[in-house]
Design a protein around this motif. Structure first.
Motif, PDB file in Angstrom:
ATOM      1  N   LEU A  87       0.792  -1.231   0.075  1.00 42.20           N
ATOM      2  CA  LEU A  87      -0.041   0.020   0.079  1.00 42.20           C
ATOM      3  C   LEU A  87       0.701   1.352  -0.255  1.00 42.20           C
ATOM      4  N   SER A  88       1.916   1.354   0.757  1.00 39.89           N
ATOM      5  CA  SER A  88       2.836   2.223   1.116  1.00 39.89           C
ATOM      6  C   SER A  88       3.365   2.722  -0.329  1.00 39.89           C
ATOM      7  N   VAL A  89       3.924   1.617  -1.007  1.00 34.16           N
ATOM      8  CA  VAL A  89       4.585   1.752  -2.260  1.00 34.16           C
ATOM      9  C   VAL A  89       3.679   2.097  -3.547  1.00 34.16           C
ATOM     10  N   GLY A  90       2.710   1.411  -3.283  1.00 31.93           N
ATOM     11  CA  GLY A  90       1.751   1.928  -4.410  1.00 31.93           C
ATOM     12  C   GLY A  90       1.549   3.222  -4.521  1.00 31.93           C
ATOM     13  N   ILE A  95       1.535   8.863  -6.659  1.00 33.40           N
ATOM     14  CA  ILE A  95       1.603  10.216  -6.197  1.00 33.40           C
ATOM     15  C   ILE A  95       2.810  10.938  -7.199  1.00 33.40           C
ATOM     16  N   ASN A  96       4.071  10.098  -7.066  1.00 29.93           N
ATOM     17  CA  ASN A  96       5.157  10.831  -7.664  1.00 29.93           C
ATOM     18  C   ASN A  96       5.084  10.669  -9.175  1.00 29.93           C
ATOM     19  N   PHE A  97       4.498   9.460  -9.623  1.00 32.07           N
ATOM     20  CA  PHE A  97       4.165   9.465 -11.195  1.00 32.07           C
ATOM     21  C   PHE A  97       3.329  10.370 -11.777  1.00 32.07           C
ATOM     22  N   GLN A  98       2.420  10.961 -11.052  1.00 32.99           N
ATOM     23  CA  GLN A  98       1.625  12.087 -11.479  1.00 32.99           C
ATOM     24  C   GLN A  98       2.490  13.231 -11.399  1.00 32.99           C
ATOM     25  N   ILE A  99       3.379  13.598 -10.428  1.00 31.88           N
ATOM     26  CA  ILE A  99       4.024  14.581 -10.459  1.00 31.88           C
ATOM     27  C   ILE A  99       5.209  14.474 -11.777  1.00 31.88           C
ATOM     28  N   VAL A 114      12.304   6.121 -15.144  1.00 25.74           N
ATOM     29  CA  VAL A 114      12.452   5.502 -14.094  1.00 25.74           C
ATOM     30  C   VAL A 114      11.204   4.994 -13.146  1.00 25.74           C
ATOM     31  N   PHE A 115      10.229   5.929 -13.439  1.00 32.78           N
ATOM     32  CA  PHE A 115       8.936   5.365 -12.497  1.00 32.78           C
ATOM     33  C   PHE A 115       8.262   4.338 -13.439  1.00 32.78           C
ATOM     34  N   ILE A 116       8.474   4.500 -14.843  1.00 31.77           N
ATOM     35  CA  ILE A 116       7.649   3.482 -15.291  1.00 31.77           C
ATOM     36  C   ILE A 116       8.497   2.146 -15.143  1.00 31.77           C
ATOM     37  N   SER A 117       9.705   2.066 -14.940  1.00 32.56           N
ATOM     38  CA  SER A 117      10.332   0.956 -14.663  1.00 32.56           C
ATOM     39  C   SER A 117       9.984   0.416 -13.241  1.00 32.56           C
ATOM     40  N   ILE A 118       9.895   1.286 -12.164  1.00 31.39           N
ATOM     41  CA  ILE A 118       9.472   1.005 -10.884  1.00 31.39           C
ATOM     42  C   ILE A 118       8.015   0.425 -10.810  1.00 31.39           C
ATOM     43  N   SER A 119       7.016   1.161 -11.748  1.00 35.75           N
ATOM     44  CA  SER A 119       5.799   0.583 -11.648  1.00 35.75           C
ATOM     45  C   SER A 119       5.709  -0.652 -12.263  1.00 35.75           C
ATOM     46  N   ILE A 120       6.420  -1.125 -13.257  1.00 27.13           N
ATOM     47  CA  ILE A 120       6.266  -2.635 -13.741  1.00 27.13           C
ATOM     48  C   ILE A 120       6.910  -3.406 -13.002  1.00 27.13           C
ATOM     49  N   LEU A 121       7.919  -3.013 -12.178  1.00 25.84           N
ATOM     50  CA  LEU A 121       8.484  -4.143 -11.048  1.00 25.84           C
ATOM     51  C   LEU A 121       7.394  -4.242  -9.905  1.00 25.84           C
ATOM     52  N   PHE A 122       6.722  -3.210  -9.639  1.00 24.70           N
ATOM     53  CA  PHE A 122       5.725  -3.265  -8.678  1.00 24.70           C
ATOM     54  C   PHE A 122       4.559  -4.039  -9.085  1.00 24.70           C
ATOM     55  N   GLY A 123       4.077  -3.986 -10.497  1.00 22.45           N
ATOM     56  CA  GLY A 123       3.117  -4.981 -10.807  1.00 22.45           C
ATOM     57  C   GLY A 123       3.445  -6.224 -10.910  1.00 22.45           C
ATOM     58  N   MET A 124       4.866  -6.763 -10.960  1.00 21.90           N
ATOM     59  CA  MET A 124       5.451  -8.026 -10.851  1.00 21.90           C
ATOM     60  C   MET A 124       5.030  -8.430  -9.689  1.00 21.90           C
ATOM     61  N   ILE A 125       5.481  -7.549  -8.749  1.00 31.40           N
ATOM     62  CA  ILE A 125       5.241  -7.885  -7.227  1.00 31.40           C
ATOM     63  C   ILE A 125       3.698  -8.328  -6.708  1.00 31.40           C
ATOM     64  N   VAL A 126       2.797  -7.433  -7.276  1.00 26.58           N
ATOM     65  CA  VAL A 126       1.714  -7.487  -6.869  1.00 26.58           C
ATOM     66  C   VAL A 126       0.956  -8.774  -7.325  1.00 26.58           C
ATOM     67  N   VAL A 127       1.536  -9.133  -8.463  1.00 28.46           N
ATOM     68  CA  VAL A 127       0.965 -10.225  -9.169  1.00 28.46           C
ATOM     69  C   VAL A 127       1.332 -11.620  -8.789  1.00 28.46           C
ATOM     70  N   ASN A 128       2.482 -11.818  -8.257  1.00 26.88           N
ATOM     71  CA  ASN A 128       3.174 -12.960  -7.553  1.00 26.88           C
ATOM     72  C   ASN A 128       3.461 -13.115  -6.088  1.00 26.88           C
ATOM     73  N   ILE A 148       9.894 -10.621  -7.954  1.00 34.45           N
ATOM     74  CA  ILE A 148      10.659 -10.142  -9.206  1.00 34.45           C
ATOM     75  C   ILE A 148      11.499 -11.275  -9.852  1.00 34.45           C
ATOM     76  N   ILE A 149      12.314 -11.933  -8.897  1.00 34.33           N
ATOM     77  CA  ILE A 149      12.763 -13.241  -9.467  1.00 34.33           C
ATOM     78  C   ILE A 149      12.250 -14.290 -10.074  1.00 34.33           C
ATOM     79  N   PHE A 150      10.928 -14.448  -9.510  1.00 36.89           N
ATOM     80  CA  PHE A 150       9.823 -15.445 -10.165  1.00 36.89           C
ATOM     81  C   PHE A 150       9.678 -14.875 -11.510  1.00 36.89           C
TER      82      PHE A 150
END
Length: 222
Positions: A87-90, A95-99, A114-128, A148-150
């Protein structure tokens, strides 16, 4: 007596529909029981754990409901640690992506990348992450790296997961009446079924991810 032919297939279909509807009801109720914020993570962990038990052959509905409830209770605090971090990372990313997206020039482009890359990694985490939580016994923070490794170890798996979730999103958009009955449970079943093909061969999964195997349900069977 075991049913065969179309009767057997119909029984199998009705059995799964009933299970998914019950799990969706449990997920909704226990999420509300945890006041939404503290109920989502343990209810989701219990969902994945119960579905994995079902795919492993446990077909008694009462027993599966009991597994769900016991998992929810046992994993309430540990899973909420993961939930609060997500929740905190999301929130930070949103917020920062909008900025960043409002910035111009080379700096804006670099920060956006950078933030697109972070968002992709975050999406991987949420799914797995909740699937891995139901399967491996790791320190809390290591689940994030493991997710992420998975994804990297099984890229086709990750792509298939994303495509499948998009299809489900389109399905729910066309038939919103399905959401209250199967919104979360059907998505969780799809992800669990996809990963079950990998987890069936635990030695191969361990070699790809370098993660210690831990039996489904974290020892919760009743």
């Amino acid at each position: 007596m075991e049913l065969e032919g179309w009767k057997g297939k119909l029984y199998w279909f009705v059995e799964w529909i009933t299970l998914l509807a019950v799990l969706q009801l449990l997920w909704t109720g226990l999420t509300l029981l945890g006041l939404l914020l503290f109920g989502v993570a343990p209810a989701t962990v219990a969902m994945f754990t119960t579905l994995r038990k079902r795919l492993q052959g446990e077909d008694d509905l009462k027993r599966l409901v009991k597994i769900y409830w016991n998992t929810y209770k046992v994993e309430f605090i540990p899973s909420n640690k993961i939930g609060m971090i997500l929740l905190s990372v999301g929130y930070f990313v949103t917020i920062n992506f909008q900025i960043v997206s409002s910035l111009h020039g080379l700096l804006g482009l670099l920060l956006l990348t950078v933030f697109i890359s972070i968002s992709i990694l975050f999406g991987m985490i949420v799914v797995n992450i909740f699937q891995l939580y139901a399967h491996y016994d790791l320190p809390i923070l290591r689940y994030f790296a493991a997710s992420i490794i998975f994804s990297i170890a099984y890229p086709l798996q990750m792509i298939s997961n994303i495509v499948g979730l998009i299809i489900l999103y389109k399905l729910y958009s066309c038939f919103p009446g399905l959401i209250p009955f199967f919104g979360v449970s059907l998505a969780a079943l799809f992800l669990t079924w996809m990963s079950s093909h990998i987890f069936k061969n635990d030695r191969e999964a361990d070699e790809h991810t370098n993660l210690p195997y831990y039996s489904a349900g974290r020892g919760i069977t009743s």
